[in-house]
Write a protein that holds these residues in place. Structure first.
Motif, PDB file in Angstrom:
ATOM      1  N   LEU A  39       0.833  -1.213   0.000  1.00  0.00           N
ATOM      2  CA  LEU A  39       0.000   0.000   0.000  1.00  0.00           C
ATOM      3  C   LEU A  39       0.864   1.257   0.000  1.00  0.00           C
ATOM      4  O   LEU A  39       0.548   2.250  -0.648  1.00  0.00           O
ATOM      5  CB  LEU A  39      -0.935  -0.009   1.214  1.00  0.00           C
ATOM      6  N   LEU A  40       1.972   1.214   0.763  1.00  0.00           N
ATOM      7  CA  LEU A  40       2.873   2.362   0.814  1.00  0.00           C
ATOM      8  C   LEU A  40       3.524   2.595  -0.552  1.00  0.00           C
ATOM      9  O   LEU A  40       3.630   3.734  -1.025  1.00  0.00           O
ATOM     10  CB  LEU A  40       3.945   2.134   1.889  1.00  0.00           C
ATOM     11  N   GLU A  41       3.948   1.502  -1.201  1.00  0.00           N
ATOM     12  CA  GLU A  41       4.547   1.629  -2.529  1.00  0.00           C
ATOM     13  C   GLU A  41       3.545   2.189  -3.535  1.00  0.00           C
ATOM     14  O   GLU A  41       3.898   3.056  -4.355  1.00  0.00           O
ATOM     15  CB  GLU A  41       5.070   0.267  -2.994  1.00  0.00           C
ATOM     16  N   ASP A  42       2.291   1.735  -3.447  1.00  0.00           N
ATOM     17  CA  ASP A  42       1.261   2.265  -4.354  1.00  0.00           C
ATOM     18  C   ASP A  42       1.036   3.752  -4.099  1.00  0.00           C
ATOM     19  O   ASP A  42       0.848   4.537  -5.041  1.00  0.00           O
ATOM     20  CB  ASP A  42      -0.051   1.504  -4.157  1.00  0.00           C
ATOM     21  N   SER A  43       1.038   4.151  -2.812  1.00  0.00           N
ATOM     22  CA  SER A  43       0.820   5.559  -2.470  1.00  0.00           C
ATOM     23  C   SER A  43       1.947   6.439  -2.997  1.00  0.00           C
ATOM     24  O   SER A  43       1.717   7.544  -3.490  1.00  0.00           O
ATOM     25  CB  SER A  43       0.693   5.696  -0.948  1.00  0.00           C
ATOM     26  N   LEU A  44       3.208   5.936  -2.909  1.00  0.00           N
ATOM     27  CA  LEU A  44       4.369   6.707  -3.348  1.00  0.00           C
ATOM     28  C   LEU A  44       4.600   6.603  -4.853  1.00  0.00           C
ATOM     29  O   LEU A  44       5.278   7.450  -5.452  1.00  0.00           O
ATOM     30  CB  LEU A  44       5.628   6.241  -2.606  1.00  0.00           C
ATOM     31  N   GLY A  45       4.062   5.529  -5.440  1.00  0.00           N
ATOM     32  CA  GLY A  45       4.262   5.326  -6.880  1.00  0.00           C
ATOM     33  C   GLY A  45       5.644   4.828  -7.235  1.00  0.00           C
ATOM     34  O   GLY A  45       6.119   5.038  -8.359  1.00  0.00           O
ATOM     35  N   VAL A  46       6.318   4.174  -6.282  1.00  0.00           N
ATOM     36  CA  VAL A  46       7.662   3.631  -6.526  1.00  0.00           C
ATOM     37  C   VAL A  46       7.779   2.271  -5.851  1.00  0.00           C
ATOM     38  O   VAL A  46       6.990   1.930  -4.960  1.00  0.00           O
ATOM     39  CB  VAL A  46       8.765   4.563  -5.976  1.00  0.00           C
ATOM     40  N   LYS A  47       8.782   1.477  -6.300  1.00  0.00           N
ATOM     41  CA  LYS A  47       9.115   0.229  -5.634  1.00  0.00           C
ATOM     42  C   LYS A  47      10.173   0.519  -4.582  1.00  0.00           C
ATOM     43  O   LYS A  47      11.195   1.153  -4.870  1.00  0.00           O
ATOM     44  CB  LYS A  47       9.641  -0.805  -6.630  1.00  0.00           C
ATOM     45  N   LEU A  48       9.940   0.058  -3.374  1.00  0.00           N
ATOM     46  CA  LEU A  48      10.882   0.310  -2.284  1.00  0.00           C
ATOM     47  C   LEU A  48      11.821  -0.864  -2.046  1.00  0.00           C
ATOM     48  O   LEU A  48      12.911  -0.676  -1.501  1.00  0.00           O
ATOM     49  CB  LEU A  48      10.116   0.627  -0.998  1.00  0.00           C
ATOM     50  N   PHE A  49      11.400  -2.083  -2.424  1.00  0.00           N
ATOM     51  CA  PHE A  49      12.195  -3.287  -2.176  1.00  0.00           C
ATOM     52  C   PHE A  49      12.325  -4.114  -3.448  1.00  0.00           C
ATOM     53  O   PHE A  49      11.423  -4.146  -4.291  1.00  0.00           O
ATOM     54  CB  PHE A  49      11.542  -4.168  -1.099  1.00  0.00           C
ATOM     55  N   GLU A  50      13.433  -4.815  -3.541  1.00  0.00           N
ATOM     56  CA  GLU A  50      13.606  -5.892  -4.513  1.00  0.00           C
ATOM     57  C   GLU A  50      13.550  -7.188  -3.728  1.00  0.00           C
ATOM     58  O   GLU A  50      14.255  -7.349  -2.730  1.00  0.00           O
ATOM     59  CB  GLU A  50      14.954  -5.774  -5.228  1.00  0.00           C
ATOM     60  N   ARG A  51      12.695  -8.129  -4.135  1.00  0.00           N
ATOM     61  CA  ARG A  51      12.567  -9.413  -3.439  1.00  0.00           C
ATOM     62  C   ARG A  51      13.604 -10.375  -3.987  1.00  0.00           C
ATOM     63  O   ARG A  51      13.643 -10.639  -5.195  1.00  0.00           O
ATOM     64  CB  ARG A  51      11.165  -9.983  -3.611  1.00  0.00           C
ATOM     65  N   ILE A  52      14.430 -10.907  -3.087  1.00  0.00           N
ATOM     66  CA  ILE A  52      15.454 -11.865  -3.478  1.00  0.00           C
ATOM     67  C   ILE A  52      15.311 -13.084  -2.575  1.00  0.00           C
ATOM     68  O   ILE A  52      15.795 -13.111  -1.432  1.00  0.00           O
ATOM     69  CB  ILE A  52      16.874 -11.270  -3.331  1.00  0.00           C
ATOM     70  N   GLY A  53      14.575 -14.085  -3.051  1.00  0.00           N
ATOM     71  CA  GLY A  53      14.317 -15.265  -2.225  1.00  0.00           C
ATOM     72  C   GLY A  53      13.545 -14.883  -0.981  1.00  0.00           C
ATOM     73  O   GLY A  53      12.501 -14.226  -1.043  1.00  0.00           O
ATOM     74  N   ARG A  54      14.095 -15.241   0.182  1.00  0.00           N
ATOM     75  CA  ARG A  54      13.433 -14.924   1.446  1.00  0.00           C
ATOM     76  C   ARG A  54      13.871 -13.565   1.996  1.00  0.00           C
ATOM     77  O   ARG A  54      13.357 -13.123   3.017  1.00  0.00           O
ATOM     78  CB  ARG A  54      13.743 -16.008   2.483  1.00  0.00           C
ATOM     79  N   THR A  55      14.807 -12.960   1.337  1.00  0.00           N
ATOM     80  CA  THR A  55      15.292 -11.655   1.802  1.00  0.00           C
ATOM     81  C   THR A  55      14.820 -10.556   0.857  1.00  0.00           C
ATOM     82  O   THR A  55      14.324 -10.832  -0.245  1.00  0.00           O
ATOM     83  CB  THR A  55      16.828 -11.623   1.886  1.00  0.00           C
ATOM     84  N   VAL A  56      14.965  -9.329   1.306  1.00  0.00           N
ATOM     85  CA  VAL A  56      14.594  -8.173   0.488  1.00  0.00           C
ATOM     86  C   VAL A  56      15.756  -7.187   0.505  1.00  0.00           C
ATOM     87  O   VAL A  56      16.550  -7.154   1.456  1.00  0.00           O
ATOM     88  CB  VAL A  56      13.312  -7.497   1.002  1.00  0.00           C
TER      89      VAL A  56
END
Length: 299
Positions: A39-56
């Motif tokens: 929801l925060l990413e949608d509100s800001l209009g940007v991606k905040l994390f890259e998902r890498i397996g179980r980590t970000v």
């Protein structure tokens, strides 16, 4: 408008680099945390994390946002703490009126005590004669007053915090200086430097009442409002005066002081406040002052 709950989830995930551990840190399960970040990413209009397996891992935008997000949460916590402290009277401003007599010792010592107990309260001092303090309460210009107790039409409450005897002030070399104590009858027809019946009403009334008990005929040379000026005129030999014992602290040369034999009249100093005031800082300061004076009286 940013949602602080979403920002808190983001900071926890950025710190832990793992949604599961971040959720445990916030006492929640992972799905709600992931949803809040989406929801925060949608509100800001940007991606905040890259998902890498179980980590970000934070994106470039995420690293930029993290610094501001951390400051935002810190400010929010500070604001919450400040308002809670204010509601308990731990912060705020207190405007204090005080007479010259109170300013010599009483006020400085009280402020030292307040610094230890209520360090975040801002104290504003206003030196005013007692009559002016009564008027200042009416104009909402002071919150507490240290003054001689005077009648008032306002809803004021008074607490006696100090009292001292009235004594005679004489120019050096005056005939009465030969006596260790002065009888009231010895003051008959002496030229008096007298407190004003308006601005010095408290002392005027008490002195007149005391002299009446000794059937003393008053011979007023001058009516004066302030103790230092009374002492200056006495030093010049223009008359004698009756003053509170604390007047000796002014250390005027060529002025001597004598006790009044058999006198039981005291000059009182009171702390005053409006009974309808609702400022938590004022209430906290008043309670601290009340306890301080109670301890001082016991000592």
């Amino acid at each position: 408008m940013l949602d602080l709950g979403q920002v808190r989830c983001f900071v926890a995930a950025a710190t832990e680099s793992n949604f599961r551990r971040a959720a445990a840190l916030l006492n929640m399960t992972q799905p709600p945390l992931s949803r809040q970040i989406h929801l925060l990413e949608d509100s800001l209009g940007v991606k905040l994390f890259e998902r890498i397996g179980r980590t970000v891992r934070l994106t470039t935008e995420g690293r930029v946002f993290l610094a501001d997000a951390t400051r935002l949460l810190s400010l929010a916590e500070q604001a919450e703490s400040t308002v809670r402290r204010a509601s308990k009277g731990k912060t705020g401003r207190v405007r204090i009126g005080f007479t010259g007599a109170a300013g010599y010792e009483l006020i400085p010592e009280l402020l030292v005590a307040a610094t230890d107990v209520l360090p975040d309260i801002d104290v504003v001092l206003l030196e005013l004669i007692s009559v002016a303090q009564i008027e200042a309460f009416s104009a909402n210009a002071i919150d507490l007053g240290f003054l001689r107790p005077l009648p008032s039409r306002q809803n004021l409450e008074f607490l006696l915090v100090d009292e001292e005897p009235l004594i005679v002030a004489l120019p050096k070399g005056h005939a009465l200086c030969r006596h260790e104590q002065i009888e009231l009858k010895q003051l008959d027809n002496q030229p008096f430097i007298m407190h004003s019946p308006t601005h010095g009403k408290y002392f005027y009334d008490r002195i007149m009442g005391m002299l009446a008990t000794g059937s003393v005929t008053l011979n007023v040379a001058q009516y004066i409002d302030q103790t230092p000026t009374i002492l200056s005129l006495i030093r010049a030999g223009l008359g004698i005066g009756i003053l509170p014992a604390s007047a000796q602290r002014f250390h005027y040369d060529n002025v001597e002081f004598r006790m009044i034999a058999g006198n039981s009249v005291q000059a009182e100093m009171s702390m005053a406040w409006r009974s309808d005031q609702d400022n938590p800082a004022v209430t906290a300061f008043r309670h601290m002052a009340t306890e301080y004076f109670a301890k001082k009286a016991r000592a």
